[in-house]
Design a protein around this motif. Structure first.
Motif, PDB file in Angstrom:
ATOM      1  N   GLY A   1      44.067  33.516  47.846  1.00 28.52           N
ATOM      2  CA  GLY A   1      44.970  32.914  46.764  1.00 28.52           C
ATOM      3  C   GLY A   1      46.299  32.086  47.233  1.00 28.52           C
ATOM      4  O   GLY A   1      46.876  31.281  46.718  1.00 28.52           O
ATOM      5  N   ALA A   2      46.876  32.882  48.272  1.00 36.50           N
ATOM      6  CA  ALA A   2      47.977  32.304  48.854  1.00 36.50           C
ATOM      7  C   ALA A   2      47.798  30.709  49.207  1.00 36.50           C
ATOM      8  O   ALA A   2      48.870  30.125  49.211  1.00 36.50           O
ATOM      9  CB  ALA A   2      48.430  33.105  50.030  1.00 36.50           C
ATOM     10  N   THR A   3      46.649  30.413  49.682  1.00 33.66           N
ATOM     11  CA  THR A   3      46.539  29.060  50.162  1.00 33.66           C
ATOM     12  C   THR A   3      46.180  28.114  49.023  1.00 33.66           C
ATOM     13  O   THR A   3      46.479  26.968  48.989  1.00 33.66           O
ATOM     14  CB  THR A   3      45.317  28.862  51.130  1.00 33.66           C
ATOM     15  N   VAL A   4      45.236  28.587  47.953  1.00 30.89           N
ATOM     16  CA  VAL A   4      44.851  27.881  46.824  1.00 30.89           C
ATOM     17  C   VAL A   4      46.185  27.684  45.886  1.00 30.89           C
ATOM     18  O   VAL A   4      46.371  26.776  45.154  1.00 30.89           O
ATOM     19  CB  VAL A   4      43.528  28.425  46.467  1.00 30.89           C
ATOM     20  N   HIS A   5      46.735  28.616  45.701  1.00 28.85           N
ATOM     21  CA  HIS A   5      47.711  28.667  44.533  1.00 28.85           C
ATOM     22  C   HIS A   5      48.730  27.446  44.556  1.00 28.85           C
ATOM     23  O   HIS A   5      48.920  26.806  43.420  1.00 28.85           O
ATOM     24  CB  HIS A   5      48.750  29.733  44.590  1.00 28.85           C
ATOM     25  N   PRO A   6      49.277  26.924  45.572  1.00 31.24           N
ATOM     26  CA  PRO A   6      50.090  25.827  45.601  1.00 31.24           C
ATOM     27  C   PRO A   6      49.347  24.597  45.137  1.00 31.24           C
ATOM     28  O   PRO A   6      50.099  23.681  44.512  1.00 31.24           O
ATOM     29  CB  PRO A   6      50.739  25.773  47.220  1.00 31.24           C
TER      30      PRO A   6
ATOM     31  N   ILE B   1      34.137  29.733  47.539  1.00 35.54           N
ATOM     32  CA  ILE B   1      35.002  29.608  48.426  1.00 35.54           C
ATOM     33  C   ILE B   1      34.793  30.429  49.458  1.00 35.54           C
ATOM     34  O   ILE B   1      33.985  31.400  49.670  1.00 35.54           O
ATOM     35  CB  ILE B   1      36.443  30.285  47.789  1.00 35.54           C
ATOM     36  N   THR B   2      35.620  30.071  50.712  1.00 35.36           N
ATOM     37  CA  THR B   2      35.189  30.634  51.956  1.00 35.36           C
ATOM     38  C   THR B   2      36.309  31.648  52.034  1.00 35.36           C
ATOM     39  O   THR B   2      37.301  31.683  51.609  1.00 35.36           O
ATOM     40  CB  THR B   2      35.406  29.553  53.226  1.00 35.36           C
ATOM     41  N   PRO B   3      36.092  32.685  53.347  1.00 33.68           N
ATOM     42  CA  PRO B   3      36.883  33.764  53.229  1.00 33.68           C
ATOM     43  C   PRO B   3      38.465  33.213  53.666  1.00 33.68           C
ATOM     44  O   PRO B   3      39.466  33.989  53.513  1.00 33.68           O
ATOM     45  CB  PRO B   3      36.513  34.669  54.646  1.00 33.68           C
ATOM     46  N   ASN B   4      38.611  31.957  54.244  1.00 34.56           N
ATOM     47  CA  ASN B   4      39.811  31.517  54.646  1.00 34.56           C
ATOM     48  C   ASN B   4      40.580  30.932  53.346  1.00 34.56           C
ATOM     49  O   ASN B   4      41.738  30.570  53.600  1.00 34.56           O
ATOM     50  CB  ASN B   4      39.756  30.513  55.831  1.00 34.56           C
ATOM     51  N   MET B   5      39.760  30.624  52.349  1.00 29.94           N
ATOM     52  CA  MET B   5      40.485  30.157  51.346  1.00 29.94           C
ATOM     53  C   MET B   5      41.181  31.147  50.221  1.00 29.94           C
ATOM     54  O   MET B   5      40.572  31.933  49.742  1.00 29.94           O
ATOM     55  CB  MET B   5      39.386  29.454  50.367  1.00 29.94           C
TER      56      MET B   5
ATOM     57  N   VAL C   1      40.606  41.521  46.015  1.00 29.40           N
ATOM     58  CA  VAL C   1      41.050  41.554  47.390  1.00 29.40           C
ATOM     59  C   VAL C   1      42.308  41.246  47.197  1.00 29.40           C
ATOM     60  O   VAL C   1      42.949  41.314  48.508  1.00 29.40           O
ATOM     61  CB  VAL C   1      40.131  41.215  48.194  1.00 29.40           C
ATOM     62  N   GLU C   2      42.958  40.371  46.238  1.00 31.42           N
ATOM     63  CA  GLU C   2      44.169  39.528  46.465  1.00 31.42           C
ATOM     64  C   GLU C   2      44.543  39.085  45.211  1.00 31.42           C
ATOM     65  O   GLU C   2      43.835  38.840  44.372  1.00 31.42           O
ATOM     66  CB  GLU C   2      44.221  38.355  47.454  1.00 31.42           C
TER      67      GLU C   2
ATOM     68  N   THR D   1      28.359  41.428  48.632  1.00 28.62           N
ATOM     69  CA  THR D   1      27.259  40.700  49.046  1.00 28.62           C
ATOM     70  C   THR D   1      27.724  39.537  49.788  1.00 28.62           C
ATOM     71  O   THR D   1      27.143  38.371  50.233  1.00 28.62           O
ATOM     72  CB  THR D   1      26.312  39.996  47.916  1.00 28.62           C
ATOM     73  N   GLY D   2      29.281  39.506  50.008  1.00 29.49           N
ATOM     74  CA  GLY D   2      29.949  38.508  50.913  1.00 29.49           C
ATOM     75  C   GLY D   2      30.536  37.383  49.767  1.00 29.49           C
ATOM     76  O   GLY D   2      30.977  36.285  50.400  1.00 29.49           O
ATOM     77  N   GLU D   3      30.316  37.525  48.255  1.00 30.24           N
ATOM     78  CA  GLU D   3      30.694  36.109  47.620  1.00 30.24           C
ATOM     79  C   GLU D   3      32.266  36.190  47.350  1.00 30.24           C
ATOM     80  O   GLU D   3      32.719  37.322  46.819  1.00 30.24           O
ATOM     81  CB  GLU D   3      29.821  36.033  46.359  1.00 30.24           C
ATOM     82  N   TYR D   4      32.808  35.050  47.399  1.00 31.18           N
ATOM     83  CA  TYR D   4      34.316  35.048  46.965  1.00 31.18           C
ATOM     84  C   TYR D   4      34.486  34.278  45.829  1.00 31.18           C
ATOM     85  O   TYR D   4      33.727  33.084  45.802  1.00 31.18           O
ATOM     86  CB  TYR D   4      35.205  34.447  48.116  1.00 31.18           C
TER      87      TYR D   4
END
Length: 141
Positions: A89-94, A83-87, A21-22, A60-63
């Motif tokens: 790639g753009a927020t975790v990568h840095p 991870i949660t939906p708000n985590m 998805v990203e 099933t909603g797993e990220y």
């Protein structure tokens, strides 16, 4: 010196289907790009110090995230599960460069994985771990 990491995704558990998805890239100055070639994800990088993340979501909603790259001219990988939906790639990568996840990049592992909170195995294994044309499997069990 340029690098390429080709990732093939295997889903071995029929109880959930995961899709990408990203896609993110760190250090665009090195010319990093993601492409899809015959069902494989290909990260092309213009030099060391570049990486990419694929974020997966199941029906099933797993990220979870898979991070791969080249650090000090050697491959590295990591998986972030539960991870949660708000985590994103753009927020975790840095965090791999300026945060607490830098240890994963600096370890330069060729394999990594384990179970998520639901007991599903998430693994990455480099099958070609040296050189400039790297290959790895992402195995979702």
């Amino acid at each position: 010196m340029s690098y390429k990491i080709t990732l093939r995704v295997y889903q071995t558990n029929p109880n959930a289907y995961f899709r990408i998805v990203e896609k993110t890239i760190w250090n665009h100055a090195n010319g990093g790009t993601w492409s899809d070639s015959d069902g494989e994800q290909v990260l092309t990088m213009g030099g060391s110090g570049t990486s990419g993340i694929l974020r997966f979501l199941s029906d099933t909603g797993e990220y979870f995230l898979v991070a791969v790259g080249v650090h000090n001219y050697k491959r590295w990988c990591d998986i972030v599960s539960n991870i949660t939906p708000n985590m994103t790639g753009a927020t975790v990568h840095p965090e791999y460069y300026t945060g607490w996840r830098a240890f994963a990049r600096e370890r330069q592992l060729a394999n990594y994985g384990g179970p998520n909170a639901q007991g599903r195995s998430l693994d990455i294994k480099f099958t070609v771990a040296e050189g400039n044309d790297l290959k790895a499997y992402i195995i979702i069990g």
